[in-house]
Enzyme design. Sequence first.
Site, PDB file in Angstrom:
ATOM      1  N   HIS A   1     -26.078  44.472 -45.972  1.00 45.26           N
ATOM      2  CA  HIS A   1     -26.433  43.052 -45.837  1.00 45.26           C
ATOM      3  C   HIS A   1     -27.293  42.789 -44.609  1.00 45.26           C
ATOM      4  O   HIS A   1     -28.075  41.842 -44.581  1.00 45.26           O
ATOM      5  CB  HIS A   1     -25.155  42.192 -45.826  1.00 45.26           C
ATOM      6  CG  HIS A   1     -24.513  42.088 -47.175  1.00 45.26           C
ATOM      7  ND1 HIS A   1     -24.221  40.894 -47.777  1.00 45.26           N
ATOM      8  CD2 HIS A   1     -24.120  43.057 -48.056  1.00 45.26           C
ATOM      9  CE1 HIS A   1     -23.677  41.117 -48.973  1.00 45.26           C
ATOM     10  NE2 HIS A   1     -23.595  42.418 -49.156  1.00 45.26           N
ATOM     11  N   ASP A   2     -27.157  43.620 -43.593  1.00 44.89           N
ATOM     12  CA  ASP A   2     -28.019  43.498 -42.412  1.00 44.89           C
ATOM     13  C   ASP A   2     -29.425  44.033 -42.714  1.00 44.89           C
ATOM     14  O   ASP A   2     -30.427  43.341 -42.538  1.00 44.89           O
ATOM     15  CB  ASP A   2     -27.416  44.283 -41.244  1.00 44.89           C
ATOM     16  CG  ASP A   2     -28.277  44.193 -39.990  1.00 44.89           C
ATOM     17  OD1 ASP A   2     -28.593  43.061 -39.566  1.00 44.89           O
ATOM     18  OD2 ASP A   2     -28.660  45.254 -39.443  1.00 44.89           O
TER      19      ASP A   2
ATOM     20  N   SER B   1     -29.185  41.744 -36.903  1.00 43.25           N
ATOM     21  CA  SER B   1     -29.376  40.281 -36.856  1.00 43.25           C
ATOM     22  C   SER B   1     -28.190  39.548 -37.468  1.00 43.25           C
ATOM     23  O   SER B   1     -27.864  38.434 -37.059  1.00 43.25           O
ATOM     24  CB  SER B   1     -30.675  39.876 -37.563  1.00 43.25           C
ATOM     25  OG  SER B   1     -30.634  40.228 -38.932  1.00 43.25           O
TER      26      SER B   1
ATOM     27  N   THR C   1     -10.412  55.263 -57.462  1.00 43.98           N
ATOM     28  CA  THR C   1     -10.264  56.091 -56.254  1.00 43.98           C
ATOM     29  C   THR C   1     -11.062  55.484 -55.096  1.00 43.98           C
ATOM     30  O   THR C   1     -12.019  56.096 -54.609  1.00 43.98           O
ATOM     31  CB  THR C   1     -10.762  57.533 -56.514  1.00 43.98           C
ATOM     32  OG1 THR C   1     -12.126  57.445 -56.984  1.00 43.98           O
ATOM     33  CG2 THR C   1      -9.916  58.266 -57.540  1.00 43.98           C
TER      34      THR C   1
ATOM     35  N   ASP D   1     -13.150  50.973 -58.394  1.00 46.01           N
ATOM     36  CA  ASP D   1     -12.853  52.144 -59.230  1.00 46.01           C
ATOM     37  C   ASP D   1     -11.442  52.628 -58.910  1.00 46.01           C
ATOM     38  O   ASP D   1     -10.775  52.046 -58.052  1.00 46.01           O
ATOM     39  CB  ASP D   1     -13.906  53.260 -59.084  1.00 46.01           C
ATOM     40  CG  ASP D   1     -13.797  54.061 -57.788  1.00 46.01           C
ATOM     41  OD1 ASP D   1     -12.969  53.702 -56.914  1.00 46.01           O
ATOM     42  OD2 ASP D   1     -14.528  55.050 -57.627  1.00 46.01           O
TER      43      ASP D   1
ATOM     44  N   HIS E   1     -20.204  51.775 -53.828  1.00 46.40           N
ATOM     45  CA  HIS E   1     -19.155  51.045 -54.551  1.00 46.40           C
ATOM     46  C   HIS E   1     -18.023  51.967 -55.007  1.00 46.40           C
ATOM     47  O   HIS E   1     -17.039  51.513 -55.578  1.00 46.40           O
ATOM     48  CB  HIS E   1     -19.762  50.261 -55.728  1.00 46.40           C
ATOM     49  CG  HIS E   1     -20.503  49.033 -55.285  1.00 46.40           C
ATOM     50  ND1 HIS E   1     -21.184  48.199 -56.148  1.00 46.40           N
ATOM     51  CD2 HIS E   1     -20.678  48.493 -54.045  1.00 46.40           C
ATOM     52  CE1 HIS E   1     -21.727  47.198 -55.466  1.00 46.40           C
ATOM     53  NE2 HIS E   1     -21.445  47.361 -54.192  1.00 46.40           N
TER      54      HIS E   1
ATOM     55  N   GLY F   1     -34.946  43.858 -40.637  1.00 46.36           N
ATOM     56  CA  GLY F   1     -34.313  45.032 -41.246  1.00 46.36           C
ATOM     57  C   GLY F   1     -33.019  45.425 -40.568  1.00 46.36           C
ATOM     58  O   GLY F   1     -32.190  44.570 -40.268  1.00 46.36           O
TER      59      GLY F   1
END
Length: 345
Positions: A74-75, A92, A217, A215, A197, A88
């Site tokens: 997300h940064d 921030s 695991t 998931d 994920h 980037g």
Amino acid sequence: MAVALFSTLITLLFGAQIANAAGLSNQVTCSTGHVTSNKACCPLFPIVDNIQQNLHGGGACGFGAHTALRLSFHDAIGFSIHGGKGGGADGSILIFNTTELAYDANVGIDDITADQWPVFQTTGLSAGDFLHLAAAVGTANCPGAPRLQYMFGRPPPVAPAPDNTVPKPTDSVDSMLARMADAGFSPAELVALLASHSIANVVDIDPTVAGIPLDSTSTTFDSQLFLEVLLKGTVFPGSGANSGEVQSFTTAEMRLQSDSAIARDHRTACSWQSMINNQARMMTQFKAAMAKLQVLGQDTSKLIDCSDVIPVPKPFAGPIKYPSSFSQANIEQKCTEFKFPSVGR
Ligand code: HEM
Ligand SMILES: *[C@@H]1O[C@H](CO)[C@@H](O)[C@H](O)[C@H]1NC(C)=O
């Protein structure tokens, strides 16, 4: 020249330790006893311990580690190769938190930055160096993960990233691929990044099952996610159909609408399928895509490679398998370019 040759000879004959003791190799031993390729990396070792103790539950692959990895995305993704967006991988999102946390796609991120802020304050690092170090260290706590590259020396962020740079789970595949391309990532690189994920839980989509995994695991970096997202969806966990989720194959895990769509889209289905039961490929491609993500927008010629401060992850014990009572008959195969990977039960 003569010294370098001599050093190489000593290293060849007696190994790195002797050459090191003789002060002849490029390795340096820090006052803490840690060995690194650059003495500028020495101050990072105690900071890694600090992050492990105060953010990652003493080296666990749990909430702190998972959310640190999500925060790095997300940064960093607040960037465009065409200019006009954010800086980037600059931290921030920590520094300009009141601005960036108000964006829709950052719902729930306030819990992460609130946890990271006080630890960040004790380190003296720039926000970008801190946040991307916390992500690399957290990822290393998950068995099966690659040891991520870590580049050091990001300057402080100058401005918040604008809104609408972070993909949302309700976005179309067109829109997600376009946003990732604008930040410099191919469809295959997006799939590689989504290996993240495999170590993920969901807090905000359905509060009645806050913490439900993506998931079976979620504390192991393995390709179980790539397999399970392709099983035919039949049920919703928790309160039913919420925005951002689609039916899962079990009430024990949530399926993101975005993961489901990317797994089945003709532009990404083969990359997705290629990860299944291919731990080496998943590790290599995730590592490469993360190396790019974590320096997005940075002048890498000014950064120092401090990858050797990152702990070495435990290997994946493997293999992945079908959840009990499921088999390839339950798979919705969209990639027909190659045979569906064989997975045991
Ligand atoms: C199309 C791109 C993506 C979308 C739409 C997306 C969406 C989401 C959503 C909706 C959640 C659940 C948030 C919650 O309610 O708690 C999540 C969790 C997570 N995401 Fe993504 N994601 C994307 C890409 C990525 C990438 C590139 C990374 C890292 C490289 C990442 C890392 C994570 C992690 C580690 C979690 C779990 C956090 C936790 O356990 O609390 N995601 N993602
Ligand atoms: C936001 O940043 C301020 C400092 O500017 C800090 O005191 C606060 O804890 C941060 N909050 C969150 C939720 O990140």
